[in-house]
Design a protein around this motif. Structure first.
Motif, short mmCIF file in Angstrom:
data_model
loop_
_atom_site.label_atom_id
_atom_site.label_comp_id
_atom_site.label_asym_id
_atom_site.label_seq_id
_atom_site.Cartn_x
_atom_site.Cartn_y
_atom_site.Cartn_z
N ARG A 92 0.72 -1.31 -0.11
CA ARG A 92 -0.04 -0.02 0.00
C ARG A 92 0.82 1.30 0.18
NH1 ARG A 92 -4.52 2.52 1.63
NH2 ARG A 92 -3.79 3.61 3.30
N ALA A 93 0.73 2.16 -0.80
CA ALA A 93 1.49 3.37 -0.88
C ALA A 93 0.71 4.50 -0.12
CB ALA A 93 1.52 3.96 -2.37
N VAL A 94 1.25 5.25 0.84
CA VAL A 94 0.70 6.35 1.41
C VAL A 94 1.43 7.40 0.98
CG1 VAL A 94 0.47 7.20 4.02
CG2 VAL A 94 0.71 4.59 3.50
N ASN A 95 0.46 8.66 0.58
CA ASN A 95 1.03 9.60 0.01
C ASN A 95 1.38 10.91 1.37
OD1 ASN A 95 2.02 12.15 -0.93
ND2 ASN A 95 0.21 12.23 -2.65
N ALA A 96 2.14 10.83 1.96
CA ALA A 96 2.40 11.87 2.95
C ALA A 96 3.45 12.92 2.74
CB ALA A 96 2.93 11.07 4.18
N SER A 97 3.54 13.40 1.35
CA SER A 97 4.52 14.44 1.11
C SER A 97 4.07 15.64 1.98
CB SER A 97 4.60 14.74 -0.40
OG SER A 97 3.80 14.04 -0.87
N SER A 98 2.82 16.17 1.92
CA SER A 98 2.45 17.52 2.31
C SER A 98 2.92 17.47 4.00
CB SER A 98 1.03 17.83 2.12
OG SER A 98 0.28 16.58 2.63
N ILE A 99 2.71 16.26 4.66
CA ILE A 99 3.10 16.46 6.04
C ILE A 99 4.20 16.59 6.21
CG2 ILE A 99 2.76 14.98 7.97
CD1 ILE A 99 0.71 13.24 6.93
N PHE A 100 5.19 15.96 5.52
CA PHE A 100 6.57 16.01 5.75
C PHE A 100 7.16 17.32 5.27
CE2 PHE A 100 6.48 11.47 5.54
CZ PHE A 100 7.64 10.94 6.35
N LEU A 101 6.57 17.97 4.01
CA LEU A 101 7.03 19.09 3.73
C LEU A 101 6.68 20.37 4.55
CD1 LEU A 101 7.02 19.29 -0.33
CD2 LEU A 101 8.67 18.25 1.30
N LYS A 102 5.58 20.18 5.11
CA LYS A 102 5.04 21.05 6.12
C LYS A 102 5.88 21.19 7.34
CE LYS A 102 0.94 22.58 8.39
NZ LYS A 102 -0.06 21.80 9.00
N ALA A 103 6.28 20.03 7.69
CA ALA A 103 6.97 20.09 9.02
C ALA A 103 8.51 20.41 8.85
CB ALA A 103 7.03 18.69 9.78
N LEU A 104 9.04 20.34 7.55
CA LEU A 104 10.38 20.64 7.33
C LEU A 104 10.48 22.05 6.98
CD1 LEU A 104 11.33 17.53 5.11
CD2 LEU A 104 12.58 18.33 7.32
N LYS A 105 9.48 22.76 6.77
CA LYS A 105 9.48 24.27 6.38
C LYS A 105 10.32 25.08 7.15
CE LYS A 105 6.23 27.52 4.22
NZ LYS A 105 5.68 28.58 4.83
N GLY A 106 11.27 25.89 6.48
CA GLY A 106 12.36 26.79 7.29
C GLY A 106 13.15 25.97 8.00
N VAL A 107 13.37 24.73 8.16
CA VAL A 107 14.48 24.01 8.88
C VAL A 107 15.72 24.01 8.19
CG1 VAL A 107 14.89 21.96 10.23
CG2 VAL A 107 12.64 22.86 10.01
N GLU A 108 16.83 24.32 8.61
CA GLU A 108 18.07 24.54 7.77
C GLU A 108 19.12 23.55 8.44
OE1 GLU A 108 19.60 28.34 8.03
OE2 GLU A 108 18.15 29.11 6.83
N ASP A 109 19.12 23.12 9.57
CA ASP A 109 20.01 22.06 10.35
C ASP A 109 19.59 20.85 9.71
OD1 ASP A 109 21.98 21.69 12.58
OD2 ASP A 109 20.36 20.37 12.67
N PRO A 110 20.88 20.07 9.27
CA PRO A 110 20.67 18.65 8.84
C PRO A 110 20.30 17.89 9.91
CG PRO A 110 22.98 19.67 8.15
CD PRO A 110 22.18 20.65 9.13
N GLU A 111 20.61 17.89 11.11
CA GLU A 111 20.20 16.49 12.09
C GLU A 111 18.79 17.00 12.50
OE1 GLU A 111 22.09 14.04 13.76
OE2 GLU A 111 22.61 14.35 11.62
N LYS A 112 18.23 18.59 12.55
CA LYS A 112 17.06 18.45 12.67
C LYS A 112 16.24 17.98 11.64
CE LYS A 112 17.17 22.52 15.77
NZ LYS A 112 17.43 23.87 15.67
N LYS A 113 16.57 18.19 10.26
CA LYS A 113 15.81 17.64 9.16
C LYS A 113 15.67 16.20 9.35
CE LYS A 113 17.84 20.61 5.37
NZ LYS A 113 18.42 20.41 4.37
N ARG A 114 16.91 15.29 9.83
CA ARG A 114 16.80 13.90 10.00
C ARG A 114 15.92 13.37 10.96
NH1 ARG A 114 21.74 14.08 8.08
NH2 ARG A 114 22.44 12.08 6.65
N LYS A 115 15.81 14.37 11.95
CA LYS A 115 14.92 14.02 13.19
C LYS A 115 13.42 14.11 12.92
CE LYS A 115 18.08 13.07 16.56
NZ LYS A 115 19.13 14.23 16.77
N ILE A 116 13.11 15.18 12.30
CA ILE A 116 11.66 15.70 11.70
C ILE A 116 11.27 14.30 10.79
CG2 ILE A 116 10.30 17.21 10.37
CD1 ILE A 116 12.12 19.43 11.83
N ILE A 117 12.33 14.08 9.96
CA ILE A 117 12.01 13.00 8.80
C ILE A 117 11.65 11.88 9.68
CG2 ILE A 117 12.63 11.96 6.76
CD1 ILE A 117 14.03 14.57 5.89
N GLY A 118 12.63 11.46 10.43
CA GLY A 118 12.54 10.03 11.29
C GLY A 118 11.30 9.94 12.08
#
Ligand code: XMP
Length: 523
Positions: A285-311
């Motif tokens: 089953r494919a789940v389209n969650a792109s908007s949730i990820f992109l919203k949470a990543l908005k304005g985030v610059e720090d690589p570790e923060k990006k990883r943590k949010i994505i995780g």
């Protein structure tokens, strides 16, 4: 020829090797080298009761290295009765010291570690060292040294700083090496291991890597006991091979989930879903969650923060999908051996380099039991198994793609516009690298978007656009890497195609650093 005492017994013995693990970082490498010789092997912890070791019915036993000294408080020691098991033993590094110590040889503690290359000189003819040449380079990594071999043993090899580098008691079929034959830096390591397996232990080549999938299939069928399992598919070779094995084991009881995080390459979702469903017949089953990820990543610059949010979001999305699957009891993951080491290193050490989120996290939260059929394997072994399982080359030979996807290939904050620029550049790089015949020969090749503007001139007009950095590396396992010496013509074609096909880019540069000191990904 005179038969040595145990030979008659060995002829009826199994062709399985048991590796007793004393904690070396190379233990899995020993297992891998044994598998390469088409011999079945298993790794048991050093604490395993002797009865269980005998029940395994080994044709030979290898005692691995380890970080301890035999004199350490709580050092990993085994009852010396182990040597009453009448099979050939090979002690490597700590394994040799434990052998010497248990059989009343003398091991001397030392504060100085010998680490790196040494020159081994063969000082006495030995079946184990046959074919090595009188002098050869070996890889050492030890603190303590053996100063007296036990009674009945002969010293067969020395280095300038380690007089007892190889010893043996052929009558009792006990052999020891202070250096590591399993690592590539030991010139005659392969010959030594072959000598041990075939000349000394007389094992028969009865096992193939493809048997591994059959064994794991039966194992998964056994442990799941009619219950359901979930598998997160990423489109990469590891999760795909793990899912195909699990699918063979439990068929419709396996439910796969593919999370589209919006950070994938061009057409990635459509391509892999087609493969999964049509070629591999997986229930996915494919789940389209792109908007949730992109919203949470908005304005985030720090690589570790990006990883943590994505995780974190991946876990949340996966969790809510998994909950929809009633009565699931297991989680299948394509964890490989280098992932295990990297995670231990990454999570266990005080110096966090990058928090790869692939291992851990999910099962605890979900209350699912983990099934990791590839945990002992290296990537090239998984590729061979996948090929044998009939998985198409396009998936088997895919270059690794990080869990956080394109988010860690755009420096700083990300948005849809930047993602689309990078996707187009990635299409150019991948197609040119494939055309050049390099795709399957190198570890990874990809573009990185540097959103720094530089001046250019296009069609007599000034341009002021961003930079693409091209990264191409060779590597055995991603832990170290060298940049690829790409042909200037390939570089030129990639550069001019990116400039003409990707709006928003007016400069392409090539990354010429290795790992270390750099890492493969830029973030
Ligand atoms: P680095 O950048 O650490 O990359 O030298 C080594 C290998 O790991 C991949 N990589 C990741 N994979 N999650 C992943 O699943 C991550 O966060 C991650 N970071 C790096 C990288 O593509 C390379 O193959």
């Amino acid at each position: 020829m005179n038969k040595e005492p145990f030979h008659e017994k060995i002829e009826e013995m199994s062709s399985r090797v048991l590796i007793l693990d004393f904690g070396s970082q190379y233990t899995q490498l020993i297992a891998r080298k044994i598998r390469e010789n088409k011999i079945y092997c298993e790794i048991y912890p050093y604490k395993t009761p002797l009865k269980k070791i005998e029940d395994f019915n080994p044709g030979a036993i290898i005692l691995s290295g380890g970080p301890s000294s035999v004199y350490d408080k709580g050092a990993p020691l085994v009852s010396k009765e182990i040597f009453d098991i009448k099979v050939p033993f090979l002690g490597i590094c700590y394994g040799m010291q434990f052998m010497a110590y248990s059989l009343s040889g003398r091991v001397e503690p030392s504060n100085n570690r010998e680490y790196g290359h040494s020159e081994l000189e063969i000082i006495k003819e030995s079946r184990l060292l046959k074919g090595c040449g009188r002098k050869s380079l070996v890889w050492m990594s030890h603190g303590d040294t053996i100063v007296n071999a036990p009674q009945g043993f002969v010293v067969t090899g020395s280095t300038s700083s380690c007089a007892v580098s190889a010893f043996e008691n052929p009558k009792r079929m006990l052999y020891g090496l202070q250096f590591h034959p399993e690592v590539a830096h030991t010139e005659c390591g392969k010959t030594i291991l072959k000598n041990f397996l075939f000349e000394i232990a007389s094992l028969k080549k009865k096992w193939e890597l493809k048997d591994f999938a059959v064994e794991k299939t039966l194992e998964i069928r056994g442990v799941t006991h009619g219950k359901k399992a979930i598998c997160a598919l990423s489109g990469g070779v590891d999760s795909t091979v793990a899912a195909v094995i699990a699918n063979r084991a439990i068929g419709p009881r396996l439910k796969c989930i593919f999370v589209d995080n919006g950070l994938l390459r061009e057409n990635e979702k459509a391509t892999v879903m087609k493969f999964y469903r049509e070629n591999l017949k997986l229930n996915v089953r494919a789940v389209n969650a792109s908007s949730i990820f992109l919203k949470a990543l908005k304005g985030v610059e720090d690589p570790e923060k990006k990883r943590k949010i994505i995780g974190r979001i991946f876990i949340e999305v996966f969790e809510s999908e998994a909950k929809k699957i009633k009565d699931a009891a297991f989680l299948v993951q394509g964890t490989l051996y280098p992932d295990v080491i990297e995670s231990v290193k990454v999570f266990g050490s005080s110096s966090v380099i990058k928090s790869h989120h692939n291992v851990g996290g999910l099962p605890k939260k979900l209350g699912l039991k983990l099934i990791e059929p590839l945990r002992e394997l290296f990537k090239d072994e998984v590729r061979v198994i996948g090929k044998n399982l009939g998985i198409p080359e396009e998936i088997i030979n895919r270059q690794p793609f990080p869990g956080p996807g394109l988010a860690i290939r755009i420096i700083g904050d990300i948005d849809l516009k930047k993602l689309n620029i990078l996707r187009k550049a990635d299409r150019v790089v991948t197609s040119e690298i494939k055309k050049s015949g390099l795709y399957n020969k190198i570890w990874q090749a990809f573009p990185v978007l540097i959103p720094v503007k530089t001046v250019g001139v296009m069609g007599d007009k000034r341009s002021y656009e961003s930079v693409i950095a091209l990264r191409a590396v060779t590597s055995a396992d991603g832990m170290t890497a060298d940049f690829v010496k790409l042909d200037y013509d390939i570089l030129r074609i990639i550069s001019s195609r990116i400039i003409s096909e990707v709006k928003g880019i007016n400069r392409v540069v090539y990354d010429i650093t290795s790992k270390p000191p750099s890492t493969i990904e830029w973030e």
